[in-house]
Design an enzyme around this catalytic site. Structure first.
Site, PDB file in Angstrom:
ATOM      1  CB  THR A 184      -3.074  -2.840   1.522  1.00 39.39           C
ATOM      2  OG1 THR A 184      -2.762  -1.972   2.745  1.00 39.39           O
ATOM      3  CG2 THR A 184      -2.275  -4.675   3.179  1.00 39.39           C
ATOM      4  NE  ARG A 217      -4.436   2.155  -3.690  1.00 42.65           N
ATOM      5  CZ  ARG A 217      -3.341   3.093  -4.741  1.00 42.65           C
ATOM      6  NH1 ARG A 217      -2.271   2.950  -4.618  1.00 42.65           N
ATOM      7  NH2 ARG A 217      -3.912   1.957  -6.880  1.00 42.65           N
ATOM      8  CD  GLU A 246      -1.987  10.645  -2.293  1.00 41.93           C
ATOM      9  OE1 GLU A 246      -1.766  10.210  -3.693  1.00 41.93           O
ATOM     10  OE2 GLU A 246      -0.971   9.391  -1.698  1.00 41.93           O
ATOM     11  CG  HIS A 263       0.408   8.144  -4.765  1.00 44.82           C
ATOM     12  ND1 HIS A 263      -1.014   8.107  -4.317  1.00 44.82           N
ATOM     13  CD2 HIS A 263       0.952   6.642  -5.294  1.00 44.82           C
ATOM     14  CE1 HIS A 263      -1.069   6.847  -4.615  1.00 44.82           C
ATOM     15  NE2 HIS A 263       0.396   6.447  -5.298  1.00 44.82           N
TER      16      HIS A 263
END
EC number: 1.1.1.290
Length: 388
Positions: A184, A217, A246, A263
């Protein structure tokens, strides 16, 4: 024309060098001052261009007229603020979707191998059925895996139209699925807010043995609540590519999840170059120029173009071998642990991304099936491989 580009944008010289003066900066150093002095800014996901940055950049005299992000996500950029100041914006939707699906399958097949279960025996719930989620659903279907999908905005927009997957609400998905994959965007407010979509209450409801994978995310999962569940009961498994805060991620949570990566789910060479080319094409349209550069001209030949499989392999083992020929998630897991311990968490996290080794997508692999392995053809073709 002055073009400021994130130093990690690949093929920047080829894509943007002929259009103006190219200035490369680390993504986290592209700030209001950098925007103010540029005509064009091209970024990736780590650069935040929020309302305050835009307003500061546009105060007084500013040359900025175009901002592009070579990624699928737009939440780090306040597009409304840019539009208010007459600045055009472009992103690269779907550019790395195939790479993210490769990451998900590599992670799940690795986890299944470690823990001694078959992915084909699990029911998978997909939260967010956009470019990534839809591709994942199709590949899992090719494996014969039952999937449930949750995407309230898409369900509202498309209703019961033909071809739309069966949508369920999130709590039903949690109750009925063994594997949960989050894809999402980050939406902070409104009826379909996704920040802490998996909050303490939902994390507590996960059945023992559930696998929770987040490649969407980081803020969509309450990291503290997940750490507490993993520390306390330790009866679920987590795969995290995205994290809260992050690059200063929670080291304790990193140590508790089964697969921890910095990531990079979409960090294939194909996806990055596709993103650069999409923003290049958008900038050419904005400038009224023809886009002479093609994506094919940017892509090199794959280092492992062909794999030969003989008989005797179970389908999931065959797929695992094909994936590892082009991408092995264990490398990225080990890299995050090594670099974060040697350099510190934030510096190590960013170093993994900045120095990321070349990686191709499963679709670049041609598979030759010998006698006794021909029955694998439908599966591998469904995964996107070229089968000989």
């Amino acid at each position: 024309m002055r073009i400021v580009v994130d130093a990690n944008v690949p093929a920047a010289d080829a894509c943007f060098g002929e259009l103006g003066e190219l200035i490369r900066l680390p993504g986290r150093e592209i700030d209001a001052a950098a925007l103010r002095d540029a005509d064009v800014v091209v970024v990736r996901s780590i650069t935040r261009i929020d309302e305050a940055v835009v307003d500061a950049a546009m105060s007084g005299k500013s040359r900025l007229r175009f901002v592009g992000t070579c990624t699928i996500g737009t939440d780090p950029v306040d597009t409304r603020a840019l539009a208010r100041h007459g600045v055009s914006f472009a992103s690269a939707p779907g550019c790395n979707a195939e790479a993210v699906v490769d990451y998900v399958l590599s992670s799940l097949l690795t986890l299944a191998e470690r823990q001694g279960w078959q992915l084909s025996e699990r029911r998978v719930g997909i939260v967010g059925v956009g470019n990534v989620g839809e591709r994942l659903r199709k590949r899992l279907a090719a494996m014969g895996i039952e999937c449930l999908a949750c995407d309230p905005p898409r369900a509202e927009a498309e209703g019961a139209e033909a071809g739309v997957p069966h949508f369920v609400d999130l709590d039903t998905l949690i109750d009925e699925c063994d594997v949960l994959c989050l894809h999402t965007p980050l939406v902070r407010e409104g009826p379909h807010a996704t920040r802490h979509l998996f909050d303490a209450q939902r994390i507590a409801r996960l059945e023992p043995g559930t696998v929770l994978l987040n490649a969407g995310r980081g803020d969509c999962v309450d990291g503290l609540a997940l750490r507490q569940r993993l520390t306390g009961l330790g009866d679920i498994s987590a795969v995290l590519d995205v994290w809260e805060s992050e690059p200063k991620i929670d080291a304790a949570l990193r140590d508790l999840v089964e697969i921890a990566t910095p990531h990079i789910a979409g960090y294939s060479m194909d996806g990055k170059l596709r993103g650069s080319h999409q923003v290049y094409a958008a900038l050419c349209r904005y400038l009224g120029l023809p886009a002479r550069l093609t994506l094919d001209s940017l892509l090199p030949a794959p280092p492992v173009p062909r794999l030969v499989l003989d008989g005797g392999l179970e389908p999931e083992d065959a797929l695992r071998r094909c994936l590892r020929a082009v991408y092995d998630v264990r490398r990225d897991h080990d890299s995050l642990y090594r670099e974060s311990r040697q350099r510190g968490m934030a510096a190590g996290f960013d170093a993994c991304r900045a120095d990321y080794p070349p990686r191709r997508e499963l679709a670049t692999l041609e598979v030759e099936l010998r006698e006794g392995a021909r029955e694998l053809a439908p599966l591998l073709e469904g995964m996107g491989c070229r089968v000989d």
